[in-house]
Design a protein around this motif. Structure first.
Motif, PDB file in Angstrom:
ATOM      1  N   MET A  34       0.851  -1.189   0.000  1.00  0.00           N
ATOM      2  CA  MET A  34       0.000   0.000   0.000  1.00  0.00           C
ATOM      3  C   MET A  34       0.883   1.234   0.000  1.00  0.00           C
ATOM      4  O   MET A  34       1.814   1.342   0.795  1.00  0.00           O
ATOM      5  N   VAL A  35       0.583   2.176  -0.885  1.00  0.00           N
ATOM      6  CA  VAL A  35       1.318   3.433  -0.938  1.00  0.00           C
ATOM      7  C   VAL A  35       0.553   4.464  -0.116  1.00  0.00           C
ATOM      8  O   VAL A  35      -0.591   4.798  -0.421  1.00  0.00           O
ATOM      9  N   LEU A  36       1.183   4.972   0.946  1.00  0.00           N
ATOM     10  CA  LEU A  36       0.535   5.967   1.796  1.00  0.00           C
ATOM     11  C   LEU A  36       0.629   7.368   1.212  1.00  0.00           C
ATOM     12  O   LEU A  36      -0.099   8.276   1.629  1.00  0.00           O
ATOM     13  N   GLY A  37       1.500   7.530   0.247  1.00  0.00           N
ATOM     14  CA  GLY A  37       1.693   8.823  -0.400  1.00  0.00           C
ATOM     15  C   GLY A  37       3.088   8.873  -0.989  1.00  0.00           C
ATOM     16  O   GLY A  37       3.805   7.867  -1.023  1.00  0.00           O
ATOM     17  N   TYR A  38       3.465  10.061  -1.441  1.00  0.00           N
ATOM     18  CA  TYR A  38       4.815  10.263  -1.970  1.00  0.00           C
ATOM     19  C   TYR A  38       5.583  11.210  -1.062  1.00  0.00           C
ATOM     20  O   TYR A  38       4.993  12.058  -0.375  1.00  0.00           O
ATOM     21  N   SER A  39       6.900  11.042  -1.054  1.00  0.00           N
ATOM     22  CA  SER A  39       7.757  11.904  -0.238  1.00  0.00           C
ATOM     23  C   SER A  39       7.544  13.363  -0.618  1.00  0.00           C
ATOM     24  O   SER A  39       7.764  13.753  -1.774  1.00  0.00           O
ATOM     25  N   LEU A  40       7.112  14.172   0.334  1.00  0.00           N
ATOM     26  CA  LEU A  40       6.840  15.582   0.055  1.00  0.00           C
ATOM     27  C   LEU A  40       8.117  16.330  -0.303  1.00  0.00           C
ATOM     28  O   LEU A  40       8.120  17.159  -1.224  1.00  0.00           O
ATOM     29  N   SER A  41       9.217  16.027   0.392  1.00  0.00           N
ATOM     30  CA  SER A  41      10.472  16.740   0.109  1.00  0.00           C
ATOM     31  C   SER A  41      10.991  16.412  -1.290  1.00  0.00           C
ATOM     32  O   SER A  41      11.468  17.303  -2.009  1.00  0.00           O
ATOM     33  N   ASP A  42      10.895  15.153  -1.711  1.00  0.00           N
ATOM     34  CA  ASP A  42      11.337  14.791  -3.067  1.00  0.00           C
ATOM     35  C   ASP A  42      10.458  15.443  -4.118  1.00  0.00           C
ATOM     36  O   ASP A  42      10.943  15.860  -5.190  1.00  0.00           O
ATOM     37  N   TRP A  43       9.152  15.526  -3.833  1.00  0.00           N
ATOM     38  CA  TRP A  43       8.230  16.153  -4.781  1.00  0.00           C
ATOM     39  C   TRP A  43       8.525  17.651  -4.919  1.00  0.00           C
ATOM     40  O   TRP A  43       8.580  18.182  -6.029  1.00  0.00           O
ATOM     41  N   GLU A  44       8.739  18.327  -3.794  1.00  0.00           N
ATOM     42  CA  GLU A  44       8.979  19.776  -3.826  1.00  0.00           C
ATOM     43  C   GLU A  44      10.368  20.103  -4.377  1.00  0.00           C
ATOM     44  O   GLU A  44      10.543  21.119  -5.058  1.00  0.00           O
ATOM     45  N   THR A  45      11.345  19.248  -4.122  1.00  0.00           N
ATOM     46  CA  THR A  45      12.719  19.538  -4.532  1.00  0.00           C
ATOM     47  C   THR A  45      13.008  19.102  -5.966  1.00  0.00           C
ATOM     48  O   THR A  45      13.613  19.850  -6.739  1.00  0.00           O
ATOM     49  N   TYR A  46      12.544  17.907  -6.331  1.00  0.00           N
ATOM     50  CA  TYR A  46      12.913  17.335  -7.618  1.00  0.00           C
ATOM     51  C   TYR A  46      11.731  17.086  -8.549  1.00  0.00           C
ATOM     52  O   TYR A  46      11.923  16.756  -9.720  1.00  0.00           O
ATOM     53  N   GLY A  47      10.516  17.202  -8.026  1.00  0.00           N
ATOM     54  CA  GLY A  47       9.338  16.883  -8.838  1.00  0.00           C
ATOM     55  C   GLY A  47       9.185  15.395  -9.087  1.00  0.00           C
ATOM     56  O   GLY A  47       8.504  14.987 -10.031  1.00  0.00           O
ATOM     57  N   THR A  48       9.798  14.563  -8.237  1.00  0.00           N
ATOM     58  CA  THR A  48       9.740  13.114  -8.409  1.00  0.00           C
ATOM     59  C   THR A  48       8.772  12.499  -7.407  1.00  0.00           C
ATOM     60  O   THR A  48       8.587  13.013  -6.303  1.00  0.00           O
ATOM     61  N   LYS A  49       8.172  11.370  -7.806  1.00  0.00           N
ATOM     62  CA  LYS A  49       7.228  10.659  -6.944  1.00  0.00           C
ATOM     63  C   LYS A  49       7.944   9.475  -6.294  1.00  0.00           C
ATOM     64  O   LYS A  49       8.063   8.406  -6.889  1.00  0.00           O
ATOM     65  N   THR A  50       8.422   9.671  -5.087  1.00  0.00           N
ATOM     66  CA  THR A  50       9.054   8.603  -4.327  1.00  0.00           C
ATOM     67  C   THR A  50       8.013   8.014  -3.384  1.00  0.00           C
ATOM     68  O   THR A  50       7.591   8.668  -2.430  1.00  0.00           O
ATOM     69  N   PRO A  51       7.554   6.776  -3.634  1.00  0.00           N
ATOM     70  CA  PRO A  51       6.457   6.226  -2.822  1.00  0.00           C
ATOM     71  C   PRO A  51       6.879   5.895  -1.399  1.00  0.00           C
ATOM     72  O   PRO A  51       8.000   5.434  -1.160  1.00  0.00           O
ATOM     73  N   ILE A  52       5.963   6.151  -0.476  1.00  0.00           N
ATOM     74  CA  ILE A  52       6.123   5.729   0.911  1.00  0.00           C
ATOM     75  C   ILE A  52       5.245   4.496   1.075  1.00  0.00           C
ATOM     76  O   ILE A  52       4.019   4.592   1.118  1.00  0.00           O
ATOM     77  N   ASN A  53       5.881   3.334   1.131  1.00  0.00           N
ATOM     78  CA  ASN A  53       5.158   2.057   1.092  1.00  0.00           C
ATOM     79  C   ASN A  53       5.014   1.425   2.467  1.00  0.00           C
ATOM     80  O   ASN A  53       5.900   1.547   3.312  1.00  0.00           O
ATOM     81  N   THR A  54       3.886   0.740   2.656  1.00  0.00           N
ATOM     82  CA  THR A  54       3.716  -0.128   3.808  1.00  0.00           C
ATOM     83  C   THR A  54       3.185  -1.467   3.314  1.00  0.00           C
ATOM     84  O   THR A  54       2.513  -1.537   2.283  1.00  0.00           O
ATOM     85  N   ASN A  55       3.504  -2.511   4.034  1.00  0.00           N
ATOM     86  CA  ASN A  55       3.084  -3.858   3.681  1.00  0.00           C
ATOM     87  C   ASN A  55       1.861  -4.226   4.514  1.00  0.00           C
ATOM     88  O   ASN A  55       1.950  -4.375   5.733  1.00  0.00           O
TER      89      ASN A  55
END
Length: 260
Positions: free
Chosen positions: A1-22
């Motif tokens: 399950m993806v809880l969201g994307y890293s806010l700092s990576d999105w604001e800094t690089y415009g990339t979607k780094t998933p924050i995952n939980t099992n």
């Protein structure tokens, strides 16, 4: 399950780094946030991802009968208003049957309860005994659901996660905690006590904080904006309509008398 994307990576690089939980290891979630914080729409995004990736069967007990879910009204995996109480009871019965059967061939299942505090407030007014029953049933699943079958989870959506909304210790049994929007200092203290966070920082709708058991730190997240809610609901509905009902799952196991 993806809880969201890293806010700092999105604001800094415009990339979607998933924050995952099992969900197998961490089946239960607490999603908090004031009205307008984006928690219900974010939950729809979560639900779509879970169903699309076949991570869990999903059932929604929507006590507040929110307009966000109106297209699900005739779906057997969705209940609203007072019928949400009966769905919680049926889910508990399924949990009991799976626990008694000790089967490892069960699917992962999840019950989401929309507006947990509102439900408890309503029960406090009409039937305090029923309130205690529902709190005990949900608390037991939070405490034991991870180790039964392939995981039996609960997702609680709530505005404020006060300890009075949980039986003793059950709030600490939640493995995934997310809080959206403008977060009060009290709420941060309740959910992220002892964590290194900025107590004065708040977030716009769809952004917030997430903490996952075993990952050690609180992370800032952003959930994508839903551009076409109706289309997303249509996809969710199509997945829900093709999964077994609670009654079908319950009858798959020998009925047992399991008290809270």
């Amino acid at each position: 399950m993806v809880l969201g994307y890293s806010l700092s990576d999105w604001e800094t690089y415009g990339t979607k780094t998933p924050i995952n939980t099992n969900l197998i290891k961490n089946p239960s979630c607490l999603i908090a946030g004031k009205s307008g914080s984006g928690k219900s729409l974010s939950f729809l995004w979560y639900t779509y991802g879970i169903l699309k990736n076949k991570e869990s069967l999903m059932f929604l007990a929507d006590f507040k009968a929110g307009r966000e879910y109106v297209d699900l009204r005739t779906c057997s995996s969705y209940s609203y208003a007072d019928s949400a109480i009966e769905m919680i009871r049926k889910y508990y019965d399924l949990y009991c049957n799976i626990r008694k059967s000790d089967s490892q061939n069960t699917p992962h299942i999840t019950l989401a309860i929309e507006e947990w505090f509102g439900l408890l407030t309503y029960l406090e007014t009409i039937d305090k005994k029923l309130k205690g029953e529902i709190m005990s049933k949900v608390g037991e699943i939070l405490a034991l659901g991870r180790g039964i079958g392939n995981g039996i989870g609960v997702i609680l959506l709530i505005q404020r996660a006060d300890s009075s909304n949980f039986i003793a210790g059950s709030r600490e049994q939640v493995q995934n905690t997310v809080c959206f929007g403008r977060i009060s200092k009290e709420q941060k203290g309740m959910l992220f006590s002892g964590e290194d966070i900025d107590a004065n920082k708040n977030y716009p709708a769809g952004q917030g904080l997430a903490m996952i058991d075993g990952q050690g730190i609180v992370q800032e997240i952003i959930v994508p904006q839903i551009v076409n809610r109706n289309k997303l609901l249509f996809k969710i509905r199509s997945y829900l309509d093709n999964q077994p009902t609670l009654e079908e799952l319950t009858h798959k196991f020998l009925p047992t008398d399991c008290g809270a």
